[in-house]
Scaffold this motif. Sequence first.
Motif, PDB file in Angstrom:
ATOM      1  N   GLY A 205       0.822  -1.208   0.000  1.00 29.16           N
ATOM      2  CA  GLY A 205       0.000   0.000   0.000  1.00 29.16           C
ATOM      3  C   GLY A 205       0.851   1.249   0.000  1.00 29.16           C
ATOM      4  O   GLY A 205       2.012   1.228   0.433  1.00 29.16           O
ATOM      5  N   VAL A 206       0.269   2.342  -0.483  1.00 31.42           N
ATOM      6  CA  VAL A 206       0.937   3.635  -0.538  1.00 31.42           C
ATOM      7  C   VAL A 206      -0.006   4.693   0.018  1.00 31.42           C
ATOM      8  O   VAL A 206      -1.218   4.656  -0.242  1.00 31.42           O
ATOM      9  CB  VAL A 206       1.339   3.995  -1.989  1.00 31.42           C
ATOM     10  CG1 VAL A 206       1.925   5.398  -2.073  1.00 31.42           C
ATOM     11  CG2 VAL A 206       2.329   2.972  -2.532  1.00 31.42           C
ATOM     12  N   ALA A 207       0.533   5.626   0.795  1.00 38.29           N
ATOM     13  CA  ALA A 207      -0.274   6.711   1.360  1.00 38.29           C
ATOM     14  C   ALA A 207      -0.997   7.470   0.256  1.00 38.29           C
ATOM     15  O   ALA A 207      -0.465   7.656  -0.851  1.00 38.29           O
ATOM     16  CB  ALA A 207       0.622   7.660   2.153  1.00 38.29           C
ATOM     17  N   ALA A 208      -2.213   7.928   0.564  1.00 33.85           N
ATOM     18  CA  ALA A 208      -3.067   8.546  -0.447  1.00 33.85           C
ATOM     19  C   ALA A 208      -2.412   9.738  -1.136  1.00 33.85           C
ATOM     20  O   ALA A 208      -2.572   9.933  -2.345  1.00 33.85           O
ATOM     21  CB  ALA A 208      -4.391   8.961   0.202  1.00 33.85           C
ATOM     22  N   ASP A 209      -1.650  10.545  -0.391  1.00 29.90           N
ATOM     23  CA  ASP A 209      -1.060  11.744  -0.978  1.00 29.90           C
ATOM     24  C   ASP A 209       0.169  11.468  -1.827  1.00 29.90           C
ATOM     25  O   ASP A 209       0.731  12.389  -2.437  1.00 29.90           O
ATOM     26  CB  ASP A 209      -0.705  12.754   0.121  1.00 29.90           C
ATOM     27  CG  ASP A 209       0.356  12.231   1.070  1.00 29.90           C
ATOM     28  OD1 ASP A 209       0.368  11.011   1.326  1.00 29.90           O
ATOM     29  OD2 ASP A 209       1.178  13.027   1.560  1.00 29.90           O
ATOM     30  N   MET A 210       0.590  10.185  -1.913  1.00 27.20           N
ATOM     31  CA  MET A 210       1.786   9.847  -2.682  1.00 27.20           C
ATOM     32  C   MET A 210       1.469   8.922  -3.856  1.00 27.20           C
ATOM     33  O   MET A 210       2.383   8.356  -4.456  1.00 27.20           O
ATOM     34  CB  MET A 210       2.825   9.195  -1.769  1.00 27.20           C
ATOM     35  CG  MET A 210       3.345  10.083  -0.658  1.00 27.20           C
ATOM     36  SD  MET A 210       4.190  11.565  -1.268  1.00 27.20           S
ATOM     37  CE  MET A 210       5.567  10.835  -2.151  1.00 27.20           C
ATOM     38  N   ARG A 211       0.221   8.779  -4.191  1.00 25.30           N
ATOM     39  CA  ARG A 211      -0.139   7.901  -5.305  1.00 25.30           C
ATOM     40  C   ARG A 211      -0.028   8.636  -6.647  1.00 25.30           C
ATOM     41  O   ARG A 211       0.193   9.832  -6.679  1.00 25.30           O
ATOM     42  CB  ARG A 211      -1.563   7.361  -5.102  1.00 25.30           C
ATOM     43  CG  ARG A 211      -1.635   6.410  -3.905  1.00 25.30           C
ATOM     44  CD  ARG A 211      -3.039   6.013  -3.566  1.00 25.30           C
ATOM     45  NE  ARG A 211      -3.054   5.366  -2.238  1.00 25.30           N
ATOM     46  CZ  ARG A 211      -4.132   5.239  -1.492  1.00 25.30           C
ATOM     47  NH1 ARG A 211      -5.288   5.705  -1.916  1.00 25.30           N
ATOM     48  NH2 ARG A 211      -4.056   4.660  -0.313  1.00 25.30           N
ATOM     49  N   HIS A 212      -0.155   7.873  -7.709  1.00 22.60           N
ATOM     50  CA  HIS A 212      -0.110   8.393  -9.087  1.00 22.60           C
ATOM     51  C   HIS A 212       1.290   8.793  -9.517  1.00 22.60           C
ATOM     52  O   HIS A 212       1.447   9.459 -10.540  1.00 22.60           O
ATOM     53  CB  HIS A 212      -1.075   9.577  -9.253  1.00 22.60           C
ATOM     54  CG  HIS A 212      -2.447   9.310  -8.739  1.00 22.60           C
ATOM     55  ND1 HIS A 212      -3.229   8.288  -9.225  1.00 22.60           N
ATOM     56  CD2 HIS A 212      -3.172   9.903  -7.752  1.00 22.60           C
ATOM     57  CE1 HIS A 212      -4.390   8.268  -8.576  1.00 22.60           C
ATOM     58  NE2 HIS A 212      -4.373   9.234  -7.668  1.00 22.60           N
ATOM     59  N   ASP A 213       2.329   8.390  -8.758  1.00 21.47           N
ATOM     60  CA  ASP A 213       3.715   8.623  -9.174  1.00 21.47           C
ATOM     61  C   ASP A 213       4.427   7.306  -9.479  1.00 21.47           C
ATOM     62  O   ASP A 213       5.634   7.289  -9.668  1.00 21.47           O
ATOM     63  CB  ASP A 213       4.480   9.369  -8.080  1.00 21.47           C
ATOM     64  CG  ASP A 213       4.099  10.842  -8.005  1.00 21.47           C
ATOM     65  OD1 ASP A 213       4.054  11.488  -9.066  1.00 21.47           O
ATOM     66  OD2 ASP A 213       3.842  11.335  -6.891  1.00 21.47           O
ATOM     67  N   GLY A 214       3.669   6.222  -9.509  1.00 19.69           N
ATOM     68  CA  GLY A 214       4.255   4.920  -9.809  1.00 19.69           C
ATOM     69  C   GLY A 214       4.973   4.267  -8.652  1.00 19.69           C
ATOM     70  O   GLY A 214       5.625   3.230  -8.818  1.00 19.69           O
ATOM     71  N   PHE A 249      -5.410  -2.225  -9.021  1.00 17.58           N
ATOM     72  CA  PHE A 249      -3.959  -2.041  -8.976  1.00 17.58           C
ATOM     73  C   PHE A 249      -3.239  -3.355  -9.239  1.00 17.58           C
ATOM     74  O   PHE A 249      -2.297  -3.418 -10.047  1.00 17.58           O
ATOM     75  CB  PHE A 249      -3.552  -1.472  -7.615  1.00 17.58           C
ATOM     76  CG  PHE A 249      -2.070  -1.501  -7.353  1.00 17.58           C
ATOM     77  CD1 PHE A 249      -1.217  -0.608  -7.984  1.00 17.58           C
ATOM     78  CD2 PHE A 249      -1.528  -2.439  -6.477  1.00 17.58           C
ATOM     79  CE1 PHE A 249       0.157  -0.633  -7.747  1.00 17.58           C
ATOM     80  CE2 PHE A 249      -0.159  -2.473  -6.235  1.00 17.58           C
ATOM     81  CZ  PHE A 249       0.677  -1.571  -6.874  1.00 17.58           C
ATOM     82  N   LEU A 250      -3.642  -4.420  -8.562  1.00 18.17           N
ATOM     83  CA  LEU A 250      -2.965  -5.702  -8.724  1.00 18.17           C
ATOM     84  C   LEU A 250      -3.152  -6.252 -10.136  1.00 18.17           C
ATOM     85  O   LEU A 250      -2.196  -6.746 -10.757  1.00 18.17           O
ATOM     86  CB  LEU A 250      -3.467  -6.700  -7.683  1.00 18.17           C
ATOM     87  CG  LEU A 250      -3.095  -6.386  -6.229  1.00 18.17           C
ATOM     88  CD1 LEU A 250      -3.814  -7.326  -5.276  1.00 18.17           C
ATOM     89  CD2 LEU A 250      -1.583  -6.484  -6.029  1.00 18.17           C
ATOM     90  N   GLU A 251      -4.365  -6.161 -10.656  1.00 17.28           N
ATOM     91  CA  GLU A 251      -4.611  -6.673 -12.003  1.00 17.28           C
ATOM     92  C   GLU A 251      -3.840  -5.865 -13.047  1.00 17.28           C
ATOM     93  O   GLU A 251      -3.344  -6.423 -14.039  1.00 17.28           O
ATOM     94  CB  GLU A 251      -6.104  -6.674 -12.308  1.00 17.28           C
ATOM     95  CG  GLU A 251      -6.877  -7.711 -11.497  1.00 17.28           C
ATOM     96  CD  GLU A 251      -8.349  -7.762 -11.843  1.00 17.28           C
ATOM     97  OE1 GLU A 251      -8.941  -8.851 -11.711  1.00 17.28           O
ATOM     98  OE2 GLU A 251      -8.908  -6.720 -12.253  1.00 17.28           O
TER      99      GLU A 251
END
Length: 281
Positions: A205-214, A249-251
């Motif tokens: 998992g990744v914190a919500a404010d750090m997503r969309h950067d791969g 995300f996994l798919e």
Amino acid sequence: MSVHPTLSFDTELQRAVYEYVERNGAVEPDELARSIQLESEPAHSKPARSGSYTESICPSMDDLESCLEALQTQGYLAESDGKFRVALSTTPITVDLEDGTVTIRAAQEEDRRGVIDTMRAVAREGTYIVAENVATQLEGESALVRANEDRSRVFFVAVFEPSAAADDEDGTADDADGDARVVGWLHIDANELPSLSHTAELTVGVAADMRHDGIGSQLLEYGLEWAKNAGYRKVYQNVPATNEGAIEFLEANGWQREGEHEDQYRIDDAFVDEIMLATWP
């Protein structure tokens, strides 16, 4: 080192030191010197009527230093920041962002609070049952990484460090090191049954404010590469059907659906199916 190590030590001191470090996560040499004790027959003493008896003694500093050197050479332990830890054969990678950098690496004991907080935050968003349970387990355990013949678990983290320019814009201190924080985790837990030892459960998992950067995809790739090198043939994860973000995300990263458990969870008074996904590193 694999999460399922075949432990073979040259001396009882090596075994005792490794087991103590493995149980406690990160240990300074002084603590080892105080805590490690070995059984020894007392010199110049007569055996008791019931047979010989022993006493507990602490190893000498010379013996302890030699032991630690051997355990590092053999790949069992590693030293960083003056503490000894279970060794994991990984090389950190750095991802450059507009406002700082993210380092993906093996987790250290000092990352515990950040890992738990990030897991709980992500679990609250998407009903991530397994991750929430792992976070609860960590609250009561003494080490993040476990690598013994009975328990096998490893963590990797994504740590964000803002650039000095980003700090200035936010009006915060220029010391970026003080602002570094865990923004993502990946955890691999091996099955204890010998017949399933080639499989492992994963959460990520990744914190919500750090997503969309791969970051999530790179963290996942990093962990699966380690799992492949450690000898795992299959990695799986089960999530509630309502956690559409995790499933997508996994798919998107090549995982396959293996099936589902109908009405497996009861969430907010509603019955929810569990989706089983897996990948083969």
